[in-house]
Scaffold this active site. Structure first.
Site, PDB file in Angstrom:
ATOM      1  N   TRP A 210     -33.054 -14.347  33.613  1.00  0.00           N
ATOM      2  CA  TRP A 210     -32.461 -15.411  32.807  1.00  0.00           C
ATOM      3  C   TRP A 210     -32.031 -16.581  33.681  1.00  0.00           C
ATOM      4  CZ3 TRP A 210     -31.695 -17.216  28.030  1.00  0.00           C
ATOM      5  CH2 TRP A 210     -30.605 -18.039  27.769  1.00  0.00           C
ATOM      6  N   TYR A 214     -36.180 -17.870  32.584  1.00  0.00           N
ATOM      7  CA  TYR A 214     -36.935 -17.053  31.623  1.00  0.00           C
ATOM      8  C   TYR A 214     -36.091 -16.828  30.375  1.00  0.00           C
ATOM      9  CZ  TYR A 214     -40.341 -15.908  35.273  1.00  0.00           C
ATOM     10  OH  TYR A 214     -41.312 -15.971  36.248  1.00  0.00           O
ATOM     11  N   CYS A 244     -47.581  -8.517  20.260  1.00  0.00           N
ATOM     12  CA  CYS A 244     -48.499  -7.658  21.001  1.00  0.00           C
ATOM     13  C   CYS A 244     -48.992  -6.507  20.148  1.00  0.00           C
ATOM     14  CB  CYS A 244     -47.817  -7.100  22.256  1.00  0.00           C
ATOM     15  SG  CYS A 244     -46.418  -6.019  21.898  1.00  0.00           S
TER      16      CYS A 244
END
Length: 253
Positions: A210, A214, A244
């Site tokens: 973080w 990100y 995904c």
């Protein structure tokens, strides 16, 4: 407590519950649960939906929220992670940190072939084509998750997905069904501000990446930090479809 809970007969059904889907009270449940707190939603699910209960986690940027919240309701709930073998070193250390701190009942599932074996056999599928990426995701994420849920006898599956994260998730309710199980999203309507306030209140950490920009973390090869002009969705899978396959029907990426 909602008026229309699952009947005792429904609770006795074993996965995959085809006879119970879609449950006629699903819309009523979601209408009422929208007004409840995340903890109240989790408690309702554990009182009214069929066990066994399992929490899936990616141990991503904000995963400490659901790990803490659910273990306050059920301290021994199995926590299922699918390890692709391509996670960041920081993620593996984060898993160890939170497992120790929260005394997690961690259950790790992986593809039947190692990451190195797959790469030798198939190459870098994530860089080849959409179809190759779908095959990679099915083999390393969807199949291990489904195997784990089955081996853990999961009939109700908790997840920390939120509507703010992607276009697909904007339409999800607190309770849904997916691949023959009930699926519960206690923090589905939380904003990033809500997440931050919960982490701060309980002195919980963000993922270590973080601090490097990100906002979402998956595999090393499919994740990049947020930069000026990007959306959160664009930090995963090169800006393609973020899903995904774990949280969708079929094999979407």
């Amino acid at each position: 407590m909602l008026n229309s809970a699952i009947t005792a007969a429904d609770k006795g059904l074993s996965s995959p519950f085809e006879a119970a889907f879609p449950h006629p009270a699903m819309a009523e449940w979601n209408q009422s649960l929208e007004k409840q707190t995340a903890v109240a939603r989790a408690e309702w699910a554990m009182e009214n939906l069929p066990g066994q209960f399992v929490l899936s986690s990616s141990f991503g940027i904000q995963s400490a929220v659901m790990l803490h919240l659910l273990t306050q309701v059920d301290s021994d709930i199995p926590v299922l992670i699918t390890d692709t073998g391509h996670l960041f070193p920081e993620t593996y250390r984060f898993i160890e940190q939170l497992t120790d701190r929260l005394n997690l009942n961690l259950q790790v599932y992986q593809a039947k072939e190692s990451a190195a074996w797959q790469q030798a056999k198939y190459g870098e599928e994530w860089a080849q084509s959409d179809d190759a990426l779908k095959a990679y995701n099915r083999r390393n994420k969807v199949e291990p998750l489904e195997r784990g849920l089955s081996e853990l006898n999961a009939q109700t599956w908790f997840s920390g997905v939120r509507r703010q994260q992607s276009a697909h998730r904007e339409s999800l309710g607190v309770v849904s069904t997916l691949r023959g199980r009930y699926k519960v999203h206690p923090i589905i309507d939380w904003s990033n501000k809500d997440v931050h306030e919960y982490l701060t209140k309980h002195n919980l950490p963000y993922h270590p990446l973080w601090d490097e920009g990100y906002v979402s973390v998956g595999d090393v090869h499919s994740t990049k930090p947020l930069t000026l002009g990007m959306t959160e969705e664009e930090t995963r899978f090169g800006g393609g479809n973020r899903e995904c396959g774990l949280h969708t029907d079929g094999d979407g990426i």
